[in-house]
Each structure stands twice: as structure tokens, then as C-alpha cells.
Design a protein around this motif. Structure first.
Motif, PDB file in Angstrom:
ATOM      1  N   VAL A  20       0.834  -1.207   0.000  1.00  0.00           N
ATOM      2  CA  VAL A  20       0.000   0.000   0.000  1.00  0.00           C
ATOM      3  C   VAL A  20       0.869   1.258   0.000  1.00  0.00           C
ATOM      4  CG1 VAL A  20      -1.605   1.354   1.399  1.00  0.00           C
ATOM      5  CG2 VAL A  20      -2.008  -1.089   1.052  1.00  0.00           C
ATOM      6  N   VAL A  21       1.912   1.285   0.813  1.00  0.00           N
ATOM      7  CA  VAL A  21       2.767   2.471   0.880  1.00  0.00           C
ATOM      8  C   VAL A  21       3.497   2.701  -0.435  1.00  0.00           C
ATOM      9  CG1 VAL A  21       4.739   3.525   2.055  1.00  0.00           C
ATOM     10  CG2 VAL A  21       3.026   2.289   3.372  1.00  0.00           C
ATOM     11  N   SER A  23       2.521   1.696  -3.362  1.00  0.00           N
ATOM     12  CA  SER A  23       1.508   2.107  -4.339  1.00  0.00           C
ATOM     13  C   SER A  23       1.174   3.587  -4.190  1.00  0.00           C
ATOM     14  CB  SER A  23       0.240   1.264  -4.180  1.00  0.00           C
ATOM     15  OG  SER A  23       0.503  -0.101  -4.438  1.00  0.00           O
ATOM     16  N   LEU A  24       1.098   4.075  -2.967  1.00  0.00           N
ATOM     17  CA  LEU A  24       0.839   5.502  -2.751  1.00  0.00           C
ATOM     18  C   LEU A  24       1.987   6.349  -3.283  1.00  0.00           C
ATOM     19  CD1 LEU A  24      -0.716   5.471   0.848  1.00  0.00           C
ATOM     20  CD2 LEU A  24      -1.892   5.826  -1.337  1.00  0.00           C
ATOM     21  N   ALA A  25       3.221   5.880  -3.113  1.00  0.00           N
ATOM     22  CA  ALA A  25       4.359   6.608  -3.672  1.00  0.00           C
ATOM     23  C   ALA A  25       4.291   6.646  -5.193  1.00  0.00           C
ATOM     24  CB  ALA A  25       5.675   5.966  -3.214  1.00  0.00           C
ATOM     25  N   TRP A  26       3.920   5.537  -5.811  1.00  0.00           N
ATOM     26  CA  TRP A  26       3.796   5.506  -7.271  1.00  0.00           C
ATOM     27  C   TRP A  26       2.684   6.444  -7.739  1.00  0.00           C
ATOM     28  CZ3 TRP A  26       0.077   4.495 -10.880  1.00  0.00           C
ATOM     29  CH2 TRP A  26       0.517   4.263 -12.181  1.00  0.00           C
ATOM     30  N   LEU A  27       1.549   6.440  -7.027  1.00  0.00           N
ATOM     31  CA  LEU A  27       0.441   7.310  -7.408  1.00  0.00           C
ATOM     32  C   LEU A  27       0.800   8.778  -7.229  1.00  0.00           C
ATOM     33  CD1 LEU A  27      -2.568   5.321  -5.886  1.00  0.00           C
ATOM     34  CD2 LEU A  27      -2.033   5.618  -8.315  1.00  0.00           C
ATOM     35  N   ALA A  28       1.542   9.096  -6.180  1.00  0.00           N
ATOM     36  CA  ALA A  28       1.947  10.490  -5.962  1.00  0.00           C
ATOM     37  C   ALA A  28       2.821  11.005  -7.091  1.00  0.00           C
ATOM     38  CB  ALA A  28       2.690  10.610  -4.635  1.00  0.00           C
ATOM     39  N   TYR A  75      -1.365   1.821 -13.627  1.00  0.00           N
ATOM     40  CA  TYR A  75      -1.182   1.247 -12.284  1.00  0.00           C
ATOM     41  C   TYR A  75      -1.293  -0.268 -12.318  1.00  0.00           C
ATOM     42  CZ  TYR A  75      -1.941  -0.019  -7.438  1.00  0.00           C
ATOM     43  OH  TYR A  75      -1.840  -0.613  -6.217  1.00  0.00           O
TER      44      TYR A  75
END
Length: 345
Positions: A20-21, A23-28, A75
Motif C-alpha cells: 500500500v505504501v 503504491s501511494l508513492a507511485w500514485l503520488a 497502475y
């Protein structure tokens, strides 16, 4: 619940949290505008390029970076590649190609090399800091009037009070350079009775003084104070318990008393150890590798940010997150082993 089920639940939660963390970095990174696009448009416009040429150049750039497809499709594709350890290639790091040219370096290969260079000084530093810190903290708690204990505590607190960045800059100047510990390569040529010396700058010693030994010393000194302080606090707390008084009443010496006390204080000390691992990989690694010529994970992270190397940045983030999750997982599993009450309810 059985202990193995509890351990399996902790492992599964750690894997999901890490995913999850990351993935959040990739989305940011991918949900925001690419700053390179604005630079491409600016420089091409200054060069007199037409709007069609600028749009074509931007489209080629986004397709090359894999950022032209919709976000959810990118994604899903990235998640599949990430789970199969296909983390892409770096934009800023290259390696020798088959035809003598340079080709982009895979992120996994770059991280493997960088992680080995980082662990070369991180692992000895943590082991030394934990071993010396627990020993000194236990000794100062059980023998509070000892002169040796007071001197050791003062040295440890001094090391933790001085910033690592300052130590990393000052130590080579005060110690390594005057004693020629950096292993400068000096070539002497005798010409007509005169000696000419040529110094090759940037050389390091045969034992990696500038890339291993000095970082180990700086990092150990920075971690030692907290280890001594927490070990002393925990030992003082448990030394006043009834079981410690019973051990003293039986005539046990300091070594045997320390063994009984540390057995009960092991769980909070392990929690401190996991916290220190996270702090080291989140802060100290980047600081030390900015000063010392260590091509590790920290220097790769800084380079990825400066060069806007998104695949490498996500890879470095994954390593840091894995270290933090591993520290928490180690703490949870240690609680299952050290505390018989955990996992039996």
C-alpha cells in the motif's frame, strides 16, 4: 489463537502494508504533472519549434516514459511488473552494453548493488551500537558508582548529541587526512636528485576507510547514546522487581543478575532496536552517503530525486518501506517468542 497463526497474520499484514505504501508513492508521482514536459515545451518554443512539433515531442516523451495511457491502466501494469520484480530501468543510471555502448541499468540491479554497499556499514554499526549500548547501559544501571560506567555514558551521550553530518565532515579532516588513512595514491619520481610527487585525489584506502570504516564509526557513535540510555532505563526498572531482589538475596553476582534482568527487558529493547533500524534507513543513510563516497541506497535516492528518475525513486522507496515494515514485523515476532502470553488468547 495459535502462535503460528498469529505470526502468519503479522507477516500478511506487513506485506499488505508495504504494498500500500509503495503504491501511494507511485500514485503520488504519476498522478501529478511531469515537470519535464514544461521544460520541453519551454526550450522548444525558445528554439522556434512549431506547436505541432512541440506536441509531437511531448507525446514521444510521455510514451517513452509510459505515461500516456490512463492512470488506472498504468497502475495495473505497474503492479503486475512490481509483483514479478520487473521494476523497469533507470533513466539516470547506465551500464555497459553488448556492443560497447551504454544501456539503461535495471532498477533491481542498481538496488542490489546499492543495498550491498549500504549494508556494508549499516549492519556492523547496528550490531556494535546494540552490543556496546546494552552492555554499557546494563553496567551503569547495576554499578551506578563506577567511574568506568560514567565515562562510557558521557562518551555515548556526546556521540548521540553531535549531528551525524557534522561528525562525517569533521572526522576525515581531524583524523583520516592527517594520518593518511584515506590511502591517497602518491607516485614518486626521482629526476636529477629531485623527487616529484603526483597525488591522485579521490582514492580510498585498501580497507575502504572512506566508504566503510568511517561511516561505521560515525553511525555507531550516533546510535550508541540512545541504546545506552534505553538499556539503562529498562535495567533500572526491572532491577527493582521482586525477582531481581530474590536473585540478589541468593548471592548472585552482577553478571548473573544482569542475565536475569536482560531476559525480562529483552522485549522493550528489541522494540528499540527495530525503531533504530527504521530511523537509520530513513534519515542517517541519506545523510552519510551524501558526505561519504558510498554508492548506496541513500545516494541513489538523492540522485533519483535530482534527475527525476521515477522508476529508481519508487525502487528506493520500496527498499526503505521494506526496512520499516521488517523492523515492525521483527518486533511483533520477537514478542511472540519472548512473551509467552502473546498469541495464546
Amino acid at each position: 489463537m495459535a502462535r503460528w497463526l498469529t505470526a502468519l497474520r503479522h507477516v500478511a499484514f506487513a506485506v499488505v502494508a508495504a504494498l500500500v505504501v509503495v503504491s501511494l508513492a507511485w500514485l503520488a508521482l504519476n498522478a501529478t504533472r511531469d515537470p519535464n514536459v514544461a521544460e520541453i515545451r519551454h526550450f522548444m518554443a525558445q528554439g522556434g519549434a512549431s506547436d505541432a512539433e512541440i506536441r509531437r515531442a511531448v507525446r514521444e516523451y510521455l510514451e517513452r516514459r509510459g505515461r500516456f495511457a490512463p492512470l488506472h491502466e498504468r497502475y495495473v501494469a505497474w503492479l503486475g511488473d512490481f509483483l514479478t520484480l520487473d521494476w523497469g530501468t533507470s533513466y539516470s543510471l547506465t551500464t555497459a552494453g553488448p556492443n560497447g555502448g551504454r544501456v539503461p541499468l535495471p532498477v533491481t540491479d542498481a538496488l542490489a548493488n546499492g543495498l550491498s554497499n549500504t549494508l556494508r556499514y549499516v549492519v556492523p554499526s547496528i550490531l556494535l551500537a546494540v552490543g556496546i549500548g546494552v552492555a554499557v547501559g546494563t553496567y551503569t544501571a547495576l554499578v551506578p558508582d563506577s567511574r568506568l560506567g560514567r565515562v562510557a555514558s558521557m562518551a555515548a551521550y556526546f556521540g548521540s548529541g553531535v549531528p551525524n553530518f557534522y561528525l562525517a565532515v569533521v572526522l576525515p579532516v581531524l583524523i583520516a587526512i592527517p594520518l593518511d588513512l584515506l590511502g591517497s595514491d602518491v607516485t614518486r619520481v626521482v629526476d636529477g636528485g629531485r623527487v616529484h610527487e603526483t597525488v591522485i585525489e579521490g582514492a580510498v584506502g585498501p580497507f575502504g576507510i572512506n566508504t566503510t570504516i568511517l561511516p561505521v564509526f560515525v553511525l555507531t557513535l550516533g546510535l550508541l547514546g540512545s541504546q545506552v540510555r534505553y538499556a539503562r532505563t529498562e535495567v533500572l526498572e526491572y532491577a527493582q522487581r521482586d525477582f531481581a531482589r530474590l536473585v540478589r538475596a541468593k548471592g548472585a553476582g552482577p553478571v548473573r543478575l544482569a542475565r536475569h534482568v536482560l531476559r525480562n527487558a529483552a522485549l522493550p529493547l528489541v522494540a528499540l532496536f527495530s525503531t533504530e533500524v527504521v530511523a537509520v534507513l530513513v534519515v542517517d543513510v541519506f545523510v552519510l552517503e551524501y558526505v561519504f563516497p558510498v554508492r548506496g541506497v541513500g545516494s541513489m535516492g538523492v540522485r533519483a530525486i535530482l534527475d527525476r528518475d521515477y522508476p529508481l525513486f519508487v525502487g528506493v522507496t520500496a527498499v526503505v518501506v521494506a526496512a520499516g515494515v521488517f523492523g515492525t514485523l521483527l518486533q511483533d515476532l520477537a514478542a511472540l517468542v519472548l512473551d509467552p502470553r502473546v498469541g495464546e488468547e
